[in-house]
Design an enzyme around this catalytic site. Structure first.
Site, PDB file in Angstrom:
ATOM      1  N   SER A 196       0.792  -1.228   0.000  1.00  0.00           N
ATOM      2  CA  SER A 196       0.000   0.000   0.000  1.00  0.00           C
ATOM      3  C   SER A 196       0.824   1.278   0.000  1.00  0.00           C
ATOM      4  CB  SER A 196      -0.937   0.010   1.201  1.00  0.00           C
ATOM      5  OG  SER A 196      -0.201   0.013   2.402  1.00  0.00           O
ATOM      6  N   HIS A 237      -5.169  -3.540  -2.375  1.00  0.00           N
ATOM      7  CA  HIS A 237      -4.847  -2.601  -3.467  1.00  0.00           C
ATOM      8  C   HIS A 237      -4.687  -3.317  -4.800  1.00  0.00           C
ATOM      9  CE1 HIS A 237      -4.377   0.875  -0.817  1.00  0.00           C
ATOM     10  NE2 HIS A 237      -3.973  -0.030   0.061  1.00  0.00           N
ATOM     11  N   LYS A 289     -11.565   0.494  -2.095  1.00  0.00           N
ATOM     12  CA  LYS A 289     -10.513   1.190  -2.833  1.00  0.00           C
ATOM     13  C   LYS A 289     -10.911   1.244  -4.310  1.00  0.00           C
ATOM     14  CE  LYS A 289      -7.401   0.314   0.901  1.00  0.00           C
ATOM     15  NZ  LYS A 289      -8.422  -0.113   1.881  1.00  0.00           N
TER      16      LYS A 289
HETATM   17  N1  PLP Z   1      -4.864  -3.900   3.936  1.00  0.00           N
HETATM   18  C1  PLP Z   1      -4.196  -2.958   3.235  1.00  0.00           C
HETATM   19  C2  PLP Z   1      -2.989  -3.374   2.470  1.00  0.00           C
HETATM   20  C3  PLP Z   1      -4.608  -1.634   3.233  1.00  0.00           C
HETATM   21  O1  PLP Z   1      -3.930  -0.706   2.584  1.00  0.00           O
HETATM   22  C4  PLP Z   1      -5.764  -1.291   3.945  1.00  0.00           C
HETATM   23  C5  PLP Z   1      -6.169   0.107   3.881  1.00  0.00           C
HETATM   24  O2  PLP Z   1      -6.900   0.718   4.463  1.00  0.00           O
HETATM   25  C6  PLP Z   1      -6.438  -2.295   4.670  1.00  0.00           C
HETATM   26  C7  PLP Z   1      -5.952  -3.582   4.635  1.00  0.00           C
HETATM   27  C8  PLP Z   1      -7.641  -1.994   5.491  1.00  0.00           C
HETATM   28  O3  PLP Z   1      -8.768  -1.857   4.691  1.00  0.00           O
HETATM   29  P1  PLP Z   1      -9.989  -0.973   5.185  1.00  0.00           P
HETATM   30  O4  PLP Z   1      -9.670   0.456   4.819  1.00  0.00           O
HETATM   31  O5  PLP Z   1     -11.160  -1.499   4.446  1.00  0.00           O
HETATM   32  O6  PLP Z   1     -10.098  -1.156   6.659  1.00  0.00           O
END
Ligand code: PLP
Length: 420
Positions: A183, A211, A268
């Site tokens: 990310s 992502h 996303k």
């Molecule tokens: N995993 C990754 C790699 C992320 O970048 C994110 C970003 O927020 C999440 C999990 C968590 O997802 P959420 O925003 O739906 O809680």
């Protein structure tokens, strides 16, 4: 300690964060999330959302949400195990399973909850988890909650992973967990090698496609499509699912070539909200019974579920957003690199621009803001000390003119602040 003393201590902490340029505050957006956003009455090019396909303000998703509200109301009103399990939850799970080509899917309210939920459900203090050093905070927190022994391997370093596995015996389960698209770095995990290591060392692989969903793979299906050989449907095998087409069964647990489970998000590229775990049906059943972030929370509301369903249906019909996303990404990355910026190992629409110190990165971000570009500064603890960066993200919605404008501003600010 009374409240006054507590507040004094907290204030000291905040002052110290400010002193180190690590203080964070919120910037308010007054427009829909799009390639341009409004802040304090001025329009900015947004270079830091995860709205990769430009779906967050798409008419098809909005119409689906409105219809769902009119048909089913505004809330699920309970957790799914109580009375909150609505038809739309199950429909979203079917649609996602078909899209991800897995046997089944369980929807979670957020990616944070999906990661903490699955890790904590599958691992405990008798188990070992092998986690990439740059994994997201939700994975780190899941590992902590599980109380498993955690081995951190160097970023994307399969030799290090292998050596840790070699030394770690005597555990009931061994679980490897990695993001597919990282990310904050925008690089991609070497899943082919990691998968074969998992198989050779009798470990289960969990891949975070937050992502990657909607972004990588020919049709945006994520890592299993980016590395299709990882998850083949066994020859001659037909799926037992209620939709057409040859799909992979059980996300590889039934195949001799792969054994990974995927987590992904709707929030996303898919322009909605929520997350999922995709894999064998038994994983779903187990999580329904054991994953605390699934069990102890009110289910997602109809509007959100309908938007997610609409997004998946839309991107399966129309590839143009994915194509634009990649065209824009290539253009921006190529030009920014040519200016002399360090984009690390970015291979995706996440294009970090490495600056270094927190103070300098904030200055950079503020100068971009003055020039009409919204691109936030990423600092510790999100990234390691000394690797602060402007994390830019390109979307399908950016126009060529906007991209050219951003390149011009990066050149100007980069020279002004001696970053290039
Ligand atoms: N995993 C990754 C790699 C992320 O970048 C994110 C970003 O927020 C999440 C999990 C968590 O997802 P959420 O925003 O739906 O809680």
């Amino acid at each position: 300690m009374g409240l006054k003393e507590l507040l004094d201590e907290l204030d000291d902490d905040l002052q110290s964060m400010k002193g180190q340029s690590l203080f964070r505050n919120l910037r308010r957006i007054d427009s829909p999330q799009s390639d341009k956003v409004t802040v304090d009455g001025r329009q900015y090019i947004s270079l830091c959302s995860n709205n990769y396909l430009g779906l967050a303000n798409h008419k098809v998703l909005k119409d689906a949400s409105v219809t769902a509200i009119e048909t089913y109301g505004t809330s699920a009103s309970a957790s799914r195990l109580m009375s909150g399990n609505m038809g739309l939850h199950e429909q979203l799970e079917r649609v996602t399973a078909a899209f991800k080509q897995t046997e089944d899917v369980l929807v979670f309210n957020t990616g944070y909850m999906a990661n903490t939920g699955i890790i904590q459900a599958l691992a405990s203090d008798t188990d070992a988890i092998f986690s990439d050093e740059l994994n997201h905070a939700s994975i780190i927190d899941g590992c902590r909650l599980s109380r498993a022994k955690v081995f951190i391997y160097k970023h994307r370093n399969t030799e290090h992973l292998r050596s840790l596995l070699l030394d770690a015996s005597g555990y009931r389960r061994r679980i490897i967990i990695t993001e597919s698209v990282f990310s904050m770095d925008g690089d991609i995990a070497p899943l082919t090698e990691i998968n074969s290591i998992a198989m050779n060392y009798d470990a289960v692989l969990i891949v975070d496609d937050a992502h990657a969903t909607g972004v990588i793979g020919k049709n945006g299906r994520g890592s299993s499509e980016h590395y299709p050989h990882l998850n083949p449907l066994p020859e001659g095998e037909e799926n037992s699912l209620p939709f057409k087409g040859r799909v992979r069964v059980g996300m590889g647990l039934f195949s001799s070539e792969s054994q990974f489970i995927t987590m992904g998000t709707y929030s996303k590229a898919l322009g909605s909200f929520g997350a999922y775990i995709a894999g064998p049906a038994i994983i779903k059943k187990y999580l329904i019974n054991k994953a605390r972030p699934f069990i102890y929370t009110t289910a997602l509301p109809p509007s959100v579920l309908a938007a997610s369903i609409a997004a998946i249906n839309l991107i399966q019909k129309d590839n143009s957003m994915l194509n634009n996303l990649w065209k824009n990404t290539m253009l921006f990355r190529e030009k920014i690199k040519r200016l002399g910026f360090n984009t690390m190992n970015s291979e995706t629409p996440i294009i970090p621009i490495l600056i270094g110190s927190a103070e300098y990165t904030i200055k950079f971000s503020e100068r971009l803001f003055q020039e009409g570009i919204f691109a936030s500064a990423i600092r510790p603890p999100t990234v390691p000390d000394g690797s602060c960066r402007i994390r830019t993200t390109i979307t399908a919605g950016h126009s060529i003119e906007d991209i050219e404008y951003c390149i011009g501003v990066f050149e100007k600010v980069g020279k002004e602040l001696r970053a290039i």
